[in-house]
Design an enzyme around this catalytic site. Structure first.
Site, PDB file in Angstrom:
ATOM      1  CB  CYS A  99      -7.735  23.967 -24.099  1.00  0.00           C
ATOM      2  SG  CYS A  99      -8.907  25.322 -24.326  1.00  0.00           S
ATOM      3  CG  ASP A 100      -4.538  19.137 -20.572  1.00  0.00           C
ATOM      4  OD1 ASP A 100      -4.972  17.966 -20.544  1.00  0.00           O
ATOM      5  OD2 ASP A 100      -3.372  19.431 -20.257  1.00  0.00           O
TER       6      ASP A 100
END
Length: 166
Positions: free
Chosen positions: A60-61
């Site tokens: 997600c980062d």
């Protein structure tokens, strides 16, 4: 409905599947300052809606950073990152990451985005990794429900769809 797994285990997506060519469904999300943001508030520009399970995780980062980089190169395109994280966590993450080209929005309160875009993970109350591109008139021009939630989306296809929608 899209077949999606999380760590290779099948998950149940709740809500209505969105398809290319549909009118974008409405939603009510929370900005980092707790103000409400609806579809109408974002209309007028092409939008890449990058959906992540939790902004504090590795993929997600990376997804959020990649779309932040791409947003700096795109004209008349807004990038919205949507998750079920609390707005405070999103704000803290963005400040720590130094990202300024995207807007993070939370579906934590109402789960309306999850329902209206078919990305709610019933078992986890998170959002399934996905990408939607909307043109300036709220038409859906690109949809990707990532089949394995721990995998990356097709960044290039989403960027090309955003350019084509401009």
């Amino acid at each position: 409905m899209a077949h999606v797994t999380f760590k290779e285990n099948r998950i149940t997506l709740i809500g209505n599947e969105v398809k290319t060519g549909n009118k974008a469904p409405d939603f009510t999300l929370l900005a980092n300052d707790l103000s409400e943001v609806t579809l109408a508030d974002t209309t007028g520009k092409v939008r890449i809606i990058s959906v992540v399970p939790s902004i504090d995780t590795g993929v997600c980062d990376a997804q959020t950073r990649r779309f932040n980089e791409e947003a700096a190169k795109l004209e008349n395109v807004d990038v919205l990152t949507v998750s079920a994280d609390l707005p405070f966590a999103q704000s803290r993450w963005c400040a720590a990451a130094g990202l300024e080209n995207i807007k993070t929005l939370s579906d934590h309160r109402d789960f309306s985005f999850a329902q209206n875009y078919g990305v709610g993970i019933e078992e986890l109350r998170l959002l399934a990794r996905s990408v939607f591109v909307l043109d300036s008139k709220d038409n859906v021009t690109y949809v990707e429900y990532v089949s394995e939630a721990t995998n990356h989306p097709n960044y290039d296809a989403a960027i090309e769809a955003a350019k084509a929608a401009n």
